[in-house]
Every structure is written in C-alpha cells, then in structure tokens.
Design a protein around this motif. Structure first.
Motif, PDB file in Angstrom:
ATOM      1  N   LYS A  98       0.811  -1.215   0.000  1.00 18.98           N
ATOM      2  CA  LYS A  98       0.000   0.000   0.000  1.00 18.98           C
ATOM      3  C   LYS A  98       0.846   1.268   0.000  1.00 18.98           C
ATOM      4  O   LYS A  98       0.385   2.333   0.403  1.00 18.98           O
ATOM      5  N   SER A  99       2.095   1.177  -0.455  1.00 15.79           N
ATOM      6  CA  SER A  99       2.974   2.339  -0.494  1.00 15.79           C
ATOM      7  C   SER A  99       2.475   3.358  -1.522  1.00 15.79           C
ATOM      8  O   SER A  99       1.896   3.001  -2.545  1.00 15.79           O
ATOM      9  N   ASP A 100       2.701   4.650  -1.227  1.00 14.74           N
ATOM     10  CA  ASP A 100       2.346   5.686  -2.193  1.00 14.74           C
ATOM     11  C   ASP A 100       3.451   5.768  -3.252  1.00 14.74           C
ATOM     12  O   ASP A 100       4.468   5.069  -3.179  1.00 14.74           O
ATOM     13  N   PHE A 101       3.271   6.651  -4.237  1.00 18.34           N
ATOM     14  CA  PHE A 101       4.222   6.660  -5.351  1.00 18.34           C
ATOM     15  C   PHE A 101       5.621   7.064  -4.916  1.00 18.34           C
ATOM     16  O   PHE A 101       6.612   6.479  -5.384  1.00 18.34           O
ATOM     17  N   GLU A 102       5.747   8.038  -4.046  1.00 18.78           N
ATOM     18  CA  GLU A 102       7.075   8.479  -3.617  1.00 18.78           C
ATOM     19  C   GLU A 102       7.810   7.363  -2.874  1.00 18.78           C
ATOM     20  O   GLU A 102       9.026   7.187  -3.040  1.00 18.78           O
ATOM     21  N   GLN A 103       7.091   6.617  -2.047  1.00 11.66           N
ATOM     22  CA  GLN A 103       7.705   5.474  -1.363  1.00 11.66           C
ATOM     23  C   GLN A 103       8.106   4.397  -2.365  1.00 11.66           C
ATOM     24  O   GLN A 103       9.173   3.785  -2.245  1.00 11.66           O
ATOM     25  N   PHE A 104       7.245   4.168  -3.335  1.00 12.21           N
ATOM     26  CA  PHE A 104       7.528   3.193  -4.382  1.00 12.21           C
ATOM     27  C   PHE A 104       8.773   3.594  -5.164  1.00 12.21           C
ATOM     28  O   PHE A 104       9.681   2.778  -5.384  1.00 12.21           O
ATOM     29  N   LYS A 105       8.844   4.841  -5.575  1.00  9.14           N
ATOM     30  CA  LYS A 105      10.000   5.335  -6.335  1.00  9.14           C
ATOM     31  C   LYS A 105      11.281   5.225  -5.515  1.00  9.14           C
ATOM     32  O   LYS A 105      12.336   4.811  -6.035  1.00  9.14           O
ATOM     33  N   SER A 106      11.219   5.573  -4.247  1.00 13.21           N
ATOM     34  CA  SER A 106      12.391   5.488  -3.375  1.00 13.21           C
ATOM     35  C   SER A 106      12.877   4.041  -3.248  1.00 13.21           C
ATOM     36  O   SER A 106      14.085   3.779  -3.287  1.00 13.21           O
ATOM     37  N   GLY A 107      11.933   3.116  -3.103  1.00 16.50           N
ATOM     38  CA  GLY A 107      12.308   1.709  -3.004  1.00 16.50           C
ATOM     39  C   GLY A 107      12.965   1.192  -4.271  1.00 16.50           C
ATOM     40  O   GLY A 107      13.940   0.431  -4.235  1.00 16.50           O
ATOM     41  N   MET A 108      12.447   1.613  -5.430  1.00 16.21           N
ATOM     42  CA  MET A 108      13.042   1.201  -6.697  1.00 16.21           C
ATOM     43  C   MET A 108      14.431   1.795  -6.867  1.00 16.21           C
ATOM     44  O   MET A 108      15.350   1.148  -7.399  1.00 16.21           O
ATOM     45  N   ALA A 109      14.629   3.023  -6.407  1.00 16.34           N
ATOM     46  CA  ALA A 109      15.950   3.650  -6.487  1.00 16.34           C
ATOM     47  C   ALA A 109      16.958   2.881  -5.640  1.00 16.34           C
ATOM     48  O   ALA A 109      18.107   2.673  -6.048  1.00 16.34           O
ATOM     49  N   GLN A 110      16.546   2.453  -4.455  1.00 13.69           N
ATOM     50  CA  GLN A 110      17.431   1.656  -3.598  1.00 13.69           C
ATOM     51  C   GLN A 110      17.795   0.344  -4.271  1.00 13.69           C
ATOM     52  O   GLN A 110      18.948  -0.105  -4.220  1.00 13.69           O
ATOM     53  N   SER A 111      16.806  -0.294  -4.897  1.00 12.06           N
ATOM     54  CA  SER A 111      17.061  -1.553  -5.594  1.00 12.06           C
ATOM     55  C   SER A 111      18.032  -1.350  -6.753  1.00 12.06           C
ATOM     56  O   SER A 111      18.949  -2.144  -6.960  1.00 12.06           O
ATOM     57  N   ALA A 112      17.830  -0.279  -7.504  1.00 15.22           N
ATOM     58  CA  ALA A 112      18.696   0.000  -8.649  1.00 15.22           C
ATOM     59  C   ALA A 112      20.135   0.233  -8.204  1.00 15.22           C
ATOM     60  O   ALA A 112      21.080  -0.308  -8.786  1.00 15.22           O
ATOM     61  N   ASN A 113      20.311   1.017  -7.152  1.00 11.39           N
ATOM     62  CA  ASN A 113      21.656   1.281  -6.646  1.00 11.39           C
ATOM     63  C   ASN A 113      22.303   0.039  -6.050  1.00 11.39           C
ATOM     64  O   ASN A 113      23.524  -0.058  -5.984  1.00 11.39           O
ATOM     65  N   GLY A 114      21.483  -0.926  -5.650  1.00  9.56           N
ATOM     66  CA  GLY A 114      21.997  -2.160  -5.073  1.00  9.56           C
ATOM     67  C   GLY A 114      22.805  -3.000  -6.044  1.00  9.56           C
ATOM     68  O   GLY A 114      23.584  -3.868  -5.636  1.00  9.56           O
ATOM     69  N   PHE A 115      22.651  -2.752  -7.352  1.00 11.98           N
ATOM     70  CA  PHE A 115      23.404  -3.522  -8.332  1.00 11.98           C
ATOM     71  C   PHE A 115      24.897  -3.278  -8.243  1.00 11.98           C
ATOM     72  O   PHE A 115      25.703  -4.093  -8.692  1.00 11.98           O
ATOM     73  N   LYS A 116      25.281  -2.144  -7.671  1.00 11.98           N
ATOM     74  CA  LYS A 116      26.699  -1.828  -7.537  1.00 11.98           C
ATOM     75  C   LYS A 116      27.401  -2.814  -6.596  1.00 11.98           C
ATOM     76  O   LYS A 116      28.615  -2.964  -6.646  1.00 11.98           O
ATOM     77  N   LYS A 117      26.625  -3.475  -5.742  1.00  8.09           N
ATOM     78  CA  LYS A 117      27.200  -4.469  -4.837  1.00  8.09           C
ATOM     79  C   LYS A 117      27.550  -5.758  -5.577  1.00  8.09           C
ATOM     80  O   LYS A 117      28.442  -6.502  -5.169  1.00  8.09           O
ATOM     81  N   TYR A 118      26.831  -6.036  -6.660  1.00  9.22           N
ATOM     82  CA  TYR A 118      26.995  -7.299  -7.374  1.00  9.22           C
ATOM     83  C   TYR A 118      27.844  -7.158  -8.633  1.00  9.22           C
ATOM     84  O   TYR A 118      28.466  -8.130  -9.083  1.00  9.22           O
ATOM     85  N   GLU A 123      19.677   7.623 -15.043  1.00  8.22           N
ATOM     86  CA  GLU A 123      19.276   7.478 -13.645  1.00  8.22           C
ATOM     87  C   GLU A 123      17.773   7.228 -13.570  1.00  8.22           C
ATOM     88  O   GLU A 123      17.030   7.463 -14.535  1.00  8.22           O
ATOM     89  N   ILE A 124      17.305   6.762 -12.421  1.00 10.52           N
ATOM     90  CA  ILE A 124      15.883   6.476 -12.263  1.00 10.52           C
ATOM     91  C   ILE A 124      15.081   7.749 -12.526  1.00 10.52           C
ATOM     92  O   ILE A 124      15.381   8.823 -12.009  1.00 10.52           O
ATOM     93  N   THR A 125      14.069   7.606 -13.392  1.00  9.70           N
ATOM     94  CA  THR A 125      13.321   8.752 -13.921  1.00  9.70           C
ATOM     95  C   THR A 125      11.826   8.461 -13.905  1.00  9.70           C
ATOM     96  O   THR A 125      11.404   7.344 -14.174  1.00  9.70           O
ATOM     97  N   GLU A 126      11.032   9.483 -13.595  1.00 12.77           N
ATOM     98  CA  GLU A 126       9.579   9.355 -13.648  1.00 12.77           C
ATOM     99  C   GLU A 126       9.100   9.510 -15.089  1.00 12.77           C
ATOM    100  O   GLU A 126       9.512  10.436 -15.794  1.00 12.77           O
ATOM    101  N   ILE A 127       8.243   8.597 -15.514  1.00 16.74           N
ATOM    102  CA  ILE A 127       7.614   8.696 -16.832  1.00 16.74           C
ATOM    103  C   ILE A 127       6.151   8.278 -16.681  1.00 16.74           C
ATOM    104  O   ILE A 127       5.711   7.928 -15.585  1.00 16.74           O
ATOM    105  N   GLU A 128       5.426   8.266 -17.772  1.00 11.82           N
ATOM    106  CA  GLU A 128       4.039   7.810 -17.754  1.00 11.82           C
ATOM    107  C   GLU A 128       3.836   6.753 -18.829  1.00 11.82           C
ATOM    108  O   GLU A 128       4.246   6.922 -19.974  1.00 11.82           O
TER     109      GLU A 128
END
Length: 204
Positions: free
Chosen positions: A101-121, A130-135
């Motif tokens: 039930k996260s709102d869009f800003e929470q959703f976007k923040s979570g996706m950004a964290q996931s995207a940045n997590g690739f640097k670990k692997y 970079e992560i960008t809002e689109i429609e």
C-alpha cells in the motif's frame, strides 16, 4: 526492497517456447503488450493454469504473488533460442511483483534503492539513465537504464545493457526488463516501440 531480476539464463520445464506474434495479454492482472515480431516466447504455463483455477479478485491475485516469494513471471521473449545461441540474447522479461500500500514516492524510493543495489553485485555497474519518472498507459511509473559486465561460468565476459520499467498498479506492480548488449546488436528502437504498446487495466 525487492531485488530486481535483470537476466534469466535458465529455462525450466514450466516454460514453453513458441515463436511470438501479435499481442500478449494477461487479463487477470490486466496487462497487455505487443509481442516482438519473430521472437521466441517463453510462456509460464504453470501460472496460466493456476489462474484458471480460482476466482479472479484482488485478494487471490495478491496471494498468488505472495505464494511465489513476491514475484510472478508472466512471460519472457528471446530474440534467439537460448538452447542454441551463444552470447548475449536480447531478452524481454515481464514480472508482476508485490507493492503493498505504499504511495508513489515510497515506491519510487524503493526502486531507487534496488537500482543502486546492483553496484554491490557488479563492480562496473553504471547508470546510463538514472531512475526517472515517466508515464505509461496513463500511469505514473519509473524507469532506469544501466550497464555492467557479467561473467559466464566459463569465464567469458559479457557487456550487458539493461533497462527496467516499474509500473505500479493496485497493490502490485509490473516490472519489465529489456536486455541487450553494449556492443553489437542494439535493440533500443524495438524496445522503445514495444513500450508504447503497453496497456494497463485491460479486461478483455
């Protein structure tokens, strides 16, 4: 947050390879996209059979995702047969994943964290975009493009480019991964055209 799956190299017995054409539609999760012409579809037969067994409502659809560790593969498309082709195979993978039930800003923040997590692997992981809002299909969503080097089991290095779209809808979201190589075959134009055909909320 959820791990993002960029590449799938193993096809299980539940996946059925057929040459793709026309339109892929999953009416239960209300998702539609034009299929890439002459690509091979790896359809998830087990999922499709399970969806036919129960009443389609939001509770049951969310439970199916939960029962599959938060992510369900709807379908994949391969430009070449993974069983016979060596090297990077341009791939499209479509998953439906739990959002809660996260709102869009929470959703976007979570996706950004996931995207940045690739640097670990992947040590050389870089953002092309970079992560960008689109429609897409009238829905506010996010996407990013990254590049990195992946080593195969025999030590071969593969220069991979992957774009990821995350489209929130109800209590889940659609994650689409479009993958090709940094060198050689460039599928950017084809990927861009396919994204334009995505429709969310389809109940045919």
């Amino acid at each position: 947050m959820r791990k993002i799956i960029l590449l799938v190299f193993i096809i299980t017995n539940s996946i059925n390879l057929v040459y793709s054409q026309k339109t892929f539609l999953n009416k239960e999760y209300e998702f539609e996209i034009q299929e890439p012409e002459n690509w091979i579809e790896a359809s998830n037969k087990v999922l499709l059979k399970n969806l036919e067994k129960f009443e389609v409502n939001e509770e049951n659809l969310n439970k199916l995702i939960s029962d599959n560790k938060g992510s369900v593969l709807l379908t994949s498309f391969y430009k070449y047969d993974p069983k016979t082709y060596a090297g990077i195979i341009p791939t499209i993978q479509i998953n439906v994943r739990s959002k809660g039930k996260s709102d869009f800003e929470q959703f976007k923040s979570g996706m950004a964290q996931s995207a940045n997590g690739f640097k670990k692997y992947f040590e050389d992981f870089e953002f092309i975009n970079e992560i960008t809002e689109i429609e897409i299909s009238g829905i506010k969503c996010v996407y990013f493009i990254g590049k990195f080097t992946m080593k195969t089991q025999n030590g071969q290095e593969m220069k991979v480019r992957s774009r990821t779209y995350a489209i929130p809808y109800k209590n889940y979201f659609f994650q689409l991964n479009f993958t090709d190589g940094q060198i050689g075959e460039d599928c950017t134009k084809e990927f861009d055209e396919l994204v334009k055909t995505i429709k969310i909320g389809v109940k045919k």
